[in-house]
Design an enzyme around this catalytic site. Structure first.
Site, PDB file in Angstrom:
ATOM      1  CG  LEU A  11      -0.443  -0.058   2.624  1.00 41.54           C
ATOM      2  CD1 LEU A  11       0.080   1.268   3.089  1.00 41.54           C
ATOM      3  CD2 LEU A  11      -1.551  -0.540   3.534  1.00 41.54           C
ATOM      4  NE  ARG A  12      -0.460   3.748  -4.469  1.00 41.20           N
ATOM      5  CZ  ARG A  12      -1.254   4.106  -5.468  1.00 41.20           C
ATOM      6  NH1 ARG A  12      -0.793   4.875  -6.435  1.00 41.20           N
ATOM      7  NH2 ARG A  12      -2.519   3.716  -5.509  1.00 41.20           N
ATOM      8  CG  ASN A  63       8.936  -0.459  -2.485  1.00 41.43           C
ATOM      9  OD1 ASN A  63       7.880  -0.386  -3.094  1.00 41.43           O
ATOM     10  ND2 ASN A  63       9.003  -0.311  -1.179  1.00 41.43           N
ATOM     11  CE  LYS A  81       7.541  -3.123   0.556  1.00 40.08           C
ATOM     12  NZ  LYS A  81       6.295  -2.428   0.353  1.00 40.08           N
ATOM     13  NE  ARG A 124       8.610   7.880   8.067  1.00 39.80           N
ATOM     14  CZ  ARG A 124       8.046   6.696   8.301  1.00 39.80           C
ATOM     15  NH1 ARG A 124       8.761   5.730   8.848  1.00 39.80           N
ATOM     16  NH2 ARG A 124       6.778   6.485   7.997  1.00 39.80           N
ATOM     17  CB  CYS A 177       8.713   2.704   1.103  1.00 42.61           C
ATOM     18  SG  CYS A 177       7.533   2.774   2.456  1.00 42.61           S
ATOM     19  CG  PHE A 215       5.400   4.919  -9.958  1.00 46.80           C
ATOM     20  CD1 PHE A 215       4.166   4.734  -9.355  1.00 46.80           C
ATOM     21  CD2 PHE A 215       6.495   5.177  -9.165  1.00 46.80           C
ATOM     22  CE1 PHE A 215       4.026   4.809  -7.981  1.00 46.80           C
ATOM     23  CE2 PHE A 215       6.373   5.261  -7.783  1.00 46.80           C
ATOM     24  CZ  PHE A 215       5.125   5.073  -7.190  1.00 46.80           C
ATOM     25  CG  LEU A 216       5.963   6.472 -16.837  1.00 46.57           C
ATOM     26  CD1 LEU A 216       5.491   6.183 -18.257  1.00 46.57           C
ATOM     27  CD2 LEU A 216       7.492   6.323 -16.765  1.00 46.57           C
ATOM     28  CE  LYS A 217       2.284  12.678 -10.260  1.00 44.09           C
ATOM     29  NZ  LYS A 217       1.186  12.294  -9.429  1.00 44.09           N
TER      30      LYS A 217
HETATM   31  C1  UGA Z   1       5.735   3.053  -1.941  1.00 43.18           C
HETATM   32  C2  UGA Z   1       5.174   2.048  -2.963  1.00 43.18           C
HETATM   33  O1  UGA Z   1       4.507   2.762  -4.011  1.00 43.18           O
HETATM   34  C3  UGA Z   1       4.178   1.104  -2.294  1.00 43.18           C
HETATM   35  O2  UGA Z   1       3.733   0.138  -3.229  1.00 43.18           O
HETATM   36  C4  UGA Z   1       4.869   0.415  -1.120  1.00 43.18           C
HETATM   37  O3  UGA Z   1       3.970  -0.434  -0.422  1.00 43.18           O
HETATM   38  C5  UGA Z   1       5.387   1.459  -0.161  1.00 43.18           C
HETATM   39  O4  UGA Z   1       6.315   2.320  -0.849  1.00 43.18           O
HETATM   40  C6  UGA Z   1       6.070   0.747   0.980  1.00 43.18           C
HETATM   41  O5  UGA Z   1       7.063   0.053   0.738  1.00 43.18           O
HETATM   42  O6  UGA Z   1       5.541   0.747   2.114  1.00 43.18           O
HETATM   43  P1  UGA Z   1       4.834   5.326  -0.815  1.00 43.18           P
HETATM   44  O7  UGA Z   1       6.218   5.490  -0.282  1.00 43.18           O
HETATM   45  O8  UGA Z   1       3.680   5.503   0.110  1.00 43.18           O
HETATM   46  O9  UGA Z   1       4.660   3.860  -1.475  1.00 43.18           O
HETATM   47  O10 UGA Z   1       4.667   6.405  -1.950  1.00 43.18           O
HETATM   48  P2  UGA Z   1       4.560   6.422  -3.557  1.00 43.18           P
HETATM   49  O11 UGA Z   1       3.200   6.820  -3.952  1.00 43.18           O
HETATM   50  O12 UGA Z   1       5.130   5.206  -4.138  1.00 43.18           O
HETATM   51  O13 UGA Z   1       5.525   7.655  -3.860  1.00 43.18           O
HETATM   52  C7  UGA Z   1       6.908   7.588  -3.563  1.00 43.18           C
HETATM   53  C8  UGA Z   1       7.626   8.811  -4.066  1.00 43.18           C
HETATM   54  O14 UGA Z   1       7.697   8.811  -5.467  1.00 43.18           O
HETATM   55  C9  UGA Z   1       6.956  10.136  -3.701  1.00 43.18           C
HETATM   56  O15 UGA Z   1       7.940  11.033  -3.270  1.00 43.18           O
HETATM   57  C10 UGA Z   1       6.298  10.598  -4.987  1.00 43.18           C
HETATM   58  O16 UGA Z   1       6.194  11.981  -5.076  1.00 43.18           O
HETATM   59  C11 UGA Z   1       7.268  10.034  -6.014  1.00 43.18           C
HETATM   60  N1  UGA Z   1       6.649   9.781  -7.326  1.00 43.18           N
HETATM   61  C12 UGA Z   1       5.711   8.815  -7.462  1.00 43.18           C
HETATM   62  C13 UGA Z   1       7.086  10.500  -8.422  1.00 43.18           C
HETATM   63  O17 UGA Z   1       7.967  11.376  -8.325  1.00 43.18           O
HETATM   64  N2  UGA Z   1       6.542  10.210  -9.637  1.00 43.18           N
HETATM   65  C14 UGA Z   1       5.604   9.244  -9.807  1.00 43.18           C
HETATM   66  O18 UGA Z   1       5.157   9.040 -10.957  1.00 43.18           O
HETATM   67  C15 UGA Z   1       5.175   8.539  -8.686  1.00 43.18           C
END
Ligand code: UGA
Length: 440
Positions: A151-152, A206, A202, A325, A258, A247-249
């Site tokens: 989960l996110r 990630n 896992k 974090r 994480c 995830f292409l933003k």
């Molecule tokens: C991430 C994973 O997406 C989850 O599947 C996983 O369960 C979790 O880690 C974990 O291991 O507990 P999370 O850290 O909550 O989840 O956040 P994400 O939504 O994945 O975003 C991570 C970072 O990537 C953020 O800083 C976000 O701004 C950045 N991001 C995400 C981008 O810069 N571009 C994107 O397209 C997507």
């Protein structure tokens, strides 16, 4: 089922609450008395949309309780799920102190056989080690299960209820059966595997996501250099189903508890097994540079930051969470301050007063206050409320109408029409300015 979830962080809290929602009898244990008191008083330690209502509903129905007493909480349980934090240690390997404290306590307290599911992200080999340790000279038998969580933060409940898949690493039919019953409400493929593969999945997931972000940020930087538009490029690339659109933003790099930690862990894993993991070292390096690129853009526009007021919009690592974090803000703000800039920051949910005692910024009570009189605004988190800003008001209140947008909130031509000097990620007017006829 009688379940004990250990750890009241966002994974533990969300898991415990949803199990209770499904009708199970759940006790959530955390050794932080203050945290447990807070939760019992109705103040959750994490900001997670939709969670407070669910916690409330289930505690009222007496299906969900909170405690600091692990010994009594496991007495009549069939399943204990461990969801404590495994933060990055100094050497990149995760710090497993909290996890092993729980494991040792469980072994000491258990009076009957117990299934122990590990939801915390743990290095490959941990479940095997836990099983060996717990079952060594023990009256009770411990059936260890690896069940990583995907989960996110910010969308935790929806993700928990609609996962793409479940991973279950176990060694017995009993454990498999128990997990089948527990996750019965979920309609998704379940991969049953061994402990090591489950743990590796896992990390592999990630680090792939981290890789994808560093990849798209690199492409975005190239787009800026050659006058291409990253939105169009990401769309065109993502429509290939082998790549996928999510995830292409592009942005200011990934943060949170994480992706940075797990990428560091896989680097440490490779190094300790003498496997070349330079690919992942590069992912981390690109991520660091992407944060610093924001500061470079500021310097390019302002020349010198001495005495300049810089408004930072967004402190959390992403929207809909109060988690800072590994947030880009925590590397960008000190760097601006180091270069002589004065930072005023605003975030809708982060506890700013406390954070400002550790980082060099003054908190603003709202976004307009942050931007008033500023020499530049810097967007670091794409909070919903920033999209609806009164931009005319912002521009006329700023000393210099420079907006460095690390999250691409607005349409560039619209911002230019409003009189902003607007610098997004992966979009520039370079091509128009630098247009050169090809040599034929
Ligand atoms: C991430 C994973 O997406 C989850 O599947 C996983 O369960 C979790 O880690 C974990 O291991 O507990 P999370 O850290 O909550 O989840 O956040 P994400 O939504 O994945 O975003 C991570 C970072 O990537 C953020 O800083 C976000 O701004 C950045 N991001 C995400 C981008 O810069 N571009 C994107 O397209 C997507």
């Amino acid at each position: 089922m009688k379940i004990c979830v250990v750890g009241a962080g966002y994974v533990g809290l969300v898991s415990a609450t949803i199990f209770a929602d499904w009708g199970h009898d759940v006790i959530c244990v955390d050794n932080d008395l203050q945290k447990v008191d807070q939760i019992q008083a109705g103040n959750l330690p994490v900001y997670e949309p939709g969670l407070p209502e669910r916690v409330d509903r289930n505690t009222q129905a007496n299906r969900l309780r909170f405690s600091t007493d692990l010994a009594n909480s496991i007495a009549d349980r069939e399943l204990v799920m461990i969801a404590v934090g495994t933060p990055a240690g100094d050497d990149g390997h995760p710090n497993l102190t909290a996890l092993w404290n729980v494991v040792k306590s469980l072994k000491g307290f258990a009076r009957k056989d117990l299934a122990v599911a590990v939801k915390s992200t743990v290095p490959v080999g941990t479940c095997a080690a836990i099983s060996q340790f717990m079952n060594h000279q023990s009256a009770a038998h411990f059936d260890v299960i690896s069940t990583p969580e995907f989960l996110r933060q910010g969308t935790a409940i929806a993700d928990f209820l609609s996962p793409d898949r479940m991973i279950v690493g176990c060694q017995s039919d009993n454990a498999k059966q128990l997990m089948k019953i527990l996750f019965e409400p979920l309609e998704c493929p379940v991969v049953y595997t061994d402990w090591q593969s489950s743990e590796m999945i896992k990390y592999a997931a990630n680090t792939f996501l981290a890789l994808k972000i560093s990849y798209i940020n690199t492409i975005a930087n190239l787009c800026e250099a050659v006058g291409a538009n990253i939105h169009q490029v990401a769309l065109g690339v993502g429509l290939d189903h082998r790549i996928g659109p999510s995830f292409l933003k592009p942005g200011v790099g990934f943060g949170g508890s994480c992706l940075p930690k797990d990428t560091q862990a896989i680097v440490a894993l490779g190094e300790s097994h003498d496997v070349n993991v330079s690919l992942f070292q590069e992912v981390l390096q690109v991520n660091h540079e992407q944060r610093m690129r924001i500061v470079r853009k500021l310097l390019e526009q302002l020349g010198d930051l001495t005495g300049k007021k810089i408004a930072v919009l967004g402190l959390s690592f992403k929207p809909n969470t109060n988690d800072v974090r590994e947030a880009p803000s925590l590397t960008v703000i000190p760097r601006i301050a180091q270069l002589g800039g004065t930072v005023v920051a605003y975030d809708p949910v982060v506890e700013m007063e406390t954070l400002s005692q550790r980082y060099p910024f003054a908190p603003a009570t709202n976004v307009y206050e942050a931007l008033a009189g500023a020499d530049a605004g810097v967007v670091l988190t794409e909070w919903e409320e920033f999209y609806g800003l009164d931009l005319e008001r912002v521009r006329s209140s700023m000393k210099y109408p420079l907006l460095i947008d690390g999250r691409n909130l607005f349409a560039p031509h619209f911002m230019q029409e409003l009189g902003f000097i607007y610098i997004p990620v992966g979009i520039s007017d370079k091509l128009q300015k630098d247009a050169v006829l090809p040599r034929i």
